[in-house]
Design an enzyme around this catalytic site. Structure first.
Site, PDB file in Angstrom:
ATOM      1  N   TYR A 220       0.842  -1.203   0.000  1.00  0.00           N
ATOM      2  CA  TYR A 220       0.000   0.000   0.000  1.00  0.00           C
ATOM      3  C   TYR A 220       0.882   1.260   0.000  1.00  0.00           C
ATOM      4  O   TYR A 220       1.803   1.391   0.805  1.00  0.00           O
ATOM      5  CB  TYR A 220      -0.959   0.000   1.206  1.00  0.00           C
ATOM      6  CG  TYR A 220      -1.598   1.348   1.373  1.00  0.00           C
ATOM      7  CD1 TYR A 220      -2.543   1.792   0.434  1.00  0.00           C
ATOM      8  CD2 TYR A 220      -1.219   2.217   2.384  1.00  0.00           C
ATOM      9  CE1 TYR A 220      -3.083   3.060   0.532  1.00  0.00           C
ATOM     10  CE2 TYR A 220      -1.760   3.488   2.486  1.00  0.00           C
ATOM     11  CZ  TYR A 220      -2.692   3.909   1.553  1.00  0.00           C
ATOM     12  OH  TYR A 220      -3.216   5.182   1.639  1.00  0.00           O
ATOM     13  N   GLY A 222       0.889   4.333   1.036  1.00  0.00           N
ATOM     14  CA  GLY A 222       1.202   5.108   2.243  1.00  0.00           C
ATOM     15  C   GLY A 222       2.269   4.464   3.108  1.00  0.00           C
ATOM     16  O   GLY A 222       2.944   5.124   3.893  1.00  0.00           O
ATOM     17  N   LYS A 229       4.788   9.949   2.766  1.00  0.00           N
ATOM     18  CA  LYS A 229       4.617  10.181   4.196  1.00  0.00           C
ATOM     19  C   LYS A 229       5.777   9.626   5.026  1.00  0.00           C
ATOM     20  O   LYS A 229       5.916   9.942   6.197  1.00  0.00           O
ATOM     21  CB  LYS A 229       3.277   9.587   4.660  1.00  0.00           C
ATOM     22  CG  LYS A 229       2.054  10.316   4.082  1.00  0.00           C
ATOM     23  CD  LYS A 229       2.114  11.799   4.339  1.00  0.00           C
ATOM     24  CE  LYS A 229       0.862  12.610   4.105  1.00  0.00           C
ATOM     25  NZ  LYS A 229       0.067  12.411   2.967  1.00  0.00           N
ATOM     26  N   CYS A 272     -11.931  17.289   5.780  1.00  0.00           N
ATOM     27  CA  CYS A 272     -12.222  18.676   6.176  1.00  0.00           C
ATOM     28  C   CYS A 272     -12.244  19.645   4.995  1.00  0.00           C
ATOM     29  O   CYS A 272     -12.379  20.846   5.187  1.00  0.00           O
ATOM     30  CB  CYS A 272     -11.227  19.150   7.231  1.00  0.00           C
ATOM     31  SG  CYS A 272     -11.460  18.363   8.836  1.00  0.00           S
ATOM     32  N   LYS A 274      -9.802  19.742   2.238  1.00  0.00           N
ATOM     33  CA  LYS A 274      -8.498  20.154   1.692  1.00  0.00           C
ATOM     34  C   LYS A 274      -8.463  20.066   0.165  1.00  0.00           C
ATOM     35  O   LYS A 274      -8.144  21.040  -0.521  1.00  0.00           O
ATOM     36  CB  LYS A 274      -7.407  19.270   2.309  1.00  0.00           C
ATOM     37  CG  LYS A 274      -5.986  19.638   1.914  1.00  0.00           C
ATOM     38  CD  LYS A 274      -4.992  18.704   2.606  1.00  0.00           C
ATOM     39  CE  LYS A 274      -3.563  19.063   2.314  1.00  0.00           C
ATOM     40  NZ  LYS A 274      -2.615  18.142   2.963  1.00  0.00           N
ATOM     41  N   SER A 276     -10.923  19.656  -2.038  1.00  0.00           N
ATOM     42  CA  SER A 276     -11.941  20.445  -2.744  1.00  0.00           C
ATOM     43  C   SER A 276     -11.585  21.930  -2.748  1.00  0.00           C
ATOM     44  O   SER A 276     -11.948  22.658  -3.670  1.00  0.00           O
ATOM     45  CB  SER A 276     -13.332  20.222  -2.125  1.00  0.00           C
ATOM     46  OG  SER A 276     -13.326  20.552  -0.758  1.00  0.00           O
ATOM     47  N   ASN A 384     -10.471   3.655   0.657  1.00  0.00           N
ATOM     48  CA  ASN A 384      -9.175   4.326   0.523  1.00  0.00           C
ATOM     49  C   ASN A 384      -8.540   4.061  -0.850  1.00  0.00           C
ATOM     50  O   ASN A 384      -7.342   4.232  -1.029  1.00  0.00           O
ATOM     51  CB  ASN A 384      -8.237   3.853   1.646  1.00  0.00           C
ATOM     52  CG  ASN A 384      -7.083   4.806   1.878  1.00  0.00           C
ATOM     53  OD1 ASN A 384      -7.158   5.990   1.565  1.00  0.00           O
ATOM     54  ND2 ASN A 384      -5.990   4.303   2.409  1.00  0.00           N
ATOM     55  N   ARG A 386      -7.237   4.584  -4.577  1.00  0.00           N
ATOM     56  CA  ARG A 386      -6.463   5.772  -4.976  1.00  0.00           C
ATOM     57  C   ARG A 386      -6.304   5.897  -6.483  1.00  0.00           C
ATOM     58  O   ARG A 386      -6.457   4.938  -7.224  1.00  0.00           O
ATOM     59  CB  ARG A 386      -5.055   5.678  -4.371  1.00  0.00           C
ATOM     60  CG  ARG A 386      -5.024   5.623  -2.844  1.00  0.00           C
ATOM     61  CD  ARG A 386      -5.083   6.989  -2.264  1.00  0.00           C
ATOM     62  NE  ARG A 386      -5.173   6.990  -0.814  1.00  0.00           N
ATOM     63  CZ  ARG A 386      -4.804   8.021  -0.069  1.00  0.00           C
ATOM     64  NH1 ARG A 386      -4.311   9.112  -0.630  1.00  0.00           N
ATOM     65  NH2 ARG A 386      -4.945   7.984   1.243  1.00  0.00           N
ATOM     66  N   ARG A 418     -13.018  21.138  11.474  1.00  0.00           N
ATOM     67  CA  ARG A 418     -14.367  20.648  11.178  1.00  0.00           C
ATOM     68  C   ARG A 418     -15.144  20.585  12.482  1.00  0.00           C
ATOM     69  O   ARG A 418     -14.831  19.779  13.357  1.00  0.00           O
ATOM     70  CB  ARG A 418     -14.297  19.252  10.545  1.00  0.00           C
ATOM     71  CG  ARG A 418     -15.659  18.689  10.177  1.00  0.00           C
ATOM     72  CD  ARG A 418     -15.576  17.244   9.707  1.00  0.00           C
ATOM     73  NE  ARG A 418     -16.907  16.808   9.305  1.00  0.00           N
ATOM     74  CZ  ARG A 418     -17.261  16.473   8.067  1.00  0.00           C
ATOM     75  NH1 ARG A 418     -16.382  16.497   7.099  1.00  0.00           N
ATOM     76  NH2 ARG A 418     -18.490  16.103   7.789  1.00  0.00           N
TER      77      ARG A 418
END
Length: 623
Positions: A220, A222, A229, A272, A274, A276, A384, A386, A418
């Site tokens: 995966y 991430g 990350k 929250c 980000k 968009s 999740n 991608r 939020r």
């Protein structure tokens, strides 16, 4: 035998010549040590040539880690059904002597290195090792950090070619002066679907001392895409030591009057708003996830660490996400992961069009109603799932800003929380310290029923960076405060909240954020006045009414304005209490944090004396 001599024995002539061309004994030693330890059958060293990138792309298909889809240049990759997200439990920061840090999963460095070496011994027998060179930040710039990735997954290497700038020539140019990050990854043993099999032995260990990250028995992104990350933890530590900022922020251009360009960064916890915000069609994107901010001649300058997007595909639909939708339906290079595929076409949850009742997805052969071993119904795509794509394919990308070696001047920084009942939709901090402490360091995200089963739990997530923190939170905040003091011109700081509700009804529409951005842009340049409140500056009604008309062609009523921008004193005081309690439990927090929170508390208490619990913005404007 020195490292180069060992490498000459380990590599074929062509690959050896590529490594030898880089004059860096430290790199040679690292490569020799790990190639001997991993014992691959074959090693391929990637230069910056299109041929080498093409070889990696071909190998991802050849080894079955990716498959072609109907649209040219589109491929699909699947991770193991239980390897679909960052593995927080098995991700640890390695610290000497078993040191501990708040909010961080740590492990004794000696123990961790011993364990990871044992897991990786000979793990690449029968496999091909790819040695890839990349840079974080624009090439040959003040932001550049070189990095080398070792992986036996052509999918991981392919993803990095899409997401990062190539770095082989940069390693050659820097030679012995390169301070580079290292990433060692193995997907481990694969099952018949070419996904990692031994998930019980999945480990992601981050060694801060050697600036090296080890990742094993996982595919995966991430957990495996070293420069994302994983490198982020290393850059946070480096930034704190060197006095700059490495942030979990988008970087975007907001277009002001008369062709003016103003750049903003934005930190938002997940769900929250980000993406968009960064993707508003008439503004321009520079980066959607990670930003370096450096002080240059007293000015904060920002650059996108990456050059691509590893984005969540769930919910992407033509109405709400026209740009991403357009990109995903173009014949450009894209890796779709963990989506439903039927007749060579990818499908995902909530895409706004009809989804087939059967096909293949992350669980294998799929049909509607299929359940997993735990009895849970399996959706068409993983939540999740991608897409991986280069930013150059976005019609709204600001390419000049993306590749500028000097970065761009950061005019404003946005922190997006939020909650249903506390923060107004947009406000501006009084100054740098006030913004860093009452907005960034106080960031919370109210969980929705879908995520934790408990609605309304407020998750503390300062600067939206808690999951990736690699230093003490107090040191991180101290560096933030110091950073602002070094500048001749500090970016303005803003806080937004798109999720206010009253009696269960949303107080804002999805696109209202486009208006808040335009207002922030005007404030950066002092073009409009604002109303001073106990918690910062808020917009005047007349300015918003004009912007709603200009930007969205919408009437904006005084009633809406009053409902959205009233100062909710009890909720704001409760928030200060919550945040203060969290920081009181930590040692090593800058004293300034408590002072600034206390000042805000006193302003709110005084305002309550005068106006009551809920204060109309019109009452404050009249002062």
């Amino acid at each position: 035998m020195n490292a180069l001599e060992r490498l000459e024995k380990l590599l074929d002539k062509e690959q050896f010549e590529k490594v030898k061309a880089i004059d860096n004994p430290e790199l040679h030693e690292f490569l020799a040590e790990w190639i001997e330890w991993l014992e691959p059958d074959k090693v391929f060293v990637c230069t910056d040539s299109p041929e080498d990138e093409g070889y990696v792309r071909w190998k991802a298909l050849y080894y079955g880690e990716e498959r072609m889809l109907e649209t040219p240049n589109h491929t699909v990759h699947y991770d193991n059904y239980y390897d679909q997200a960052r593995d927080k439990a098995n991700t640890a920061i390695l610290l000497p002597g078993g040191k501990k840090l708040p909010y961080i999963n740590t492990k004794d460095r000696d123990e961790g290195l011993k364990e990871i070496r044992e897991l990786m011994k000979g793990i690449m027998k029968g496999k091909e090792l790819f040695v890839c060179f990349f840079v974080l930040g624009p090439k040959n710039s003040i932001f550049t950090i070189p990095a080398v990735q070792l992986t036996d997954s052509a999918y991981v290497a392919h993803s990095e070619f899409i997401l990062y700038r190539k770095g082989y020539e940069e390693f050659k140019r820097l030679g012995r002066s390169a301070r580079f990050f290292r990433f060692v990854h193995s997907a481990g043993e694969l099952d018949e679907r070419k996904t990692s099999k031994n998930l019980d032995k999945r480990r992601i260990y981050i060694d801060l001392e050697d600036e090296t990250v080890y990742s094993v028995n996982t595919q995966y992104g991430g957990n495996t895409i070293g420069l994302k990350k994983l490198a982020f933890r290393l850059t946070i530590k480096r930034a704190v030591e060197e006095g700059w900022l490495s942030e979990h922020m988008f970087l975007m251009r907001v277009n002001g009057p008369h062709g003016r360009k103003t750049y903003f960064t934005g930190a938002y916890p997940s769900m929250c708003g980000k993406t968009s915000t960064a993707m508003i069609p008439w503004e321009n994107i520079v980066g959607d996830d990670l930003t370096f901010i450096l002080p240059v001649n007293g000015i904060a300058r920002g650059a996108n660490v990456e050059k691509g997007v590893f984005g969540i595909i769930q919910g992407v639909n033509p109405e709400d996400d026209p740009i991403i939708w357009q990109v995903l339906h173009s014949p450009v290079e894209i890796i779709f992961s963990n989506v439903l595929v039927k007749d060579g076409k990818p499908y995902w949850n909530d895409m706004g069009i009809e989804i087939p009742d059967e096909g293949e997805n992350h669980s294998g052969k799929w049909w509607r109603g299929k359940k997993d071993a735990e009895g849970n119904e399996i959706p068409p795509s993983h939540k999740n799932a991608r897409f991986t794509v280069s930013l150059e394919h976005f019609p709204n990308v600001d390419m000049e800003a993306l590749e500028n070696p000097c970065g761009v001047e950061v005019g404003g920084m946005i922190f997006g929380g939020r909650d249903a009942d506390t923060w107004p939709p947009v406000r501006e901090a009084f100054n740098w310290e006030h913004g860093v402490i009452t907005m960034g360091a106080s960031l919370e995200s109210e969980t929705t029923a879908a995520t934790l089963g408990k609605e309304g739990v407020r998750a503390f997530n300062p600067m939206a960076i808690l999951d990736f923190m690699s230093v003490h939170l107090g040191d991180y905040l101290r560096n933030y405060l110091e950073f602002g003091r070094k500048l001749k011109k500090t970016p303005k700081i803003f806080a937004v909240n798109y999720f206010l509700r009253e009696n269960g009804v949303w107080l804002n529409h999805k696109l209202d954020k486009a208006v808040w951005l335009k207002w922030m842009e005007l404030r950066v340049h002092g073009d409009v006045e604002a109303i001073e409140t106990p918690i910062g500056y808020i917009p005047k009604y007349k300015d918003l009414a004009k912007l709603f008309k200009d930007v969205l062609n919408k009437e904006y009523t005084k009633e809406d304005y009053e409902r959205q921008f009233k100062i909710r004193v009890p909720e704001l005081l409760a928030k200060i209490d919550r945040i203060e309690e969290i920081y009181r439990k930590l040692d090593n927090v800058p004293e300034e944090l408590f002072k600034v929170l206390e000042e805000e508390r006193q302003r709110l208490l005084e305002a309550r004396e005068k106006y009551g619990d809920y204060i109309s913005p019109f009452a404050l404007e009249g002062e």
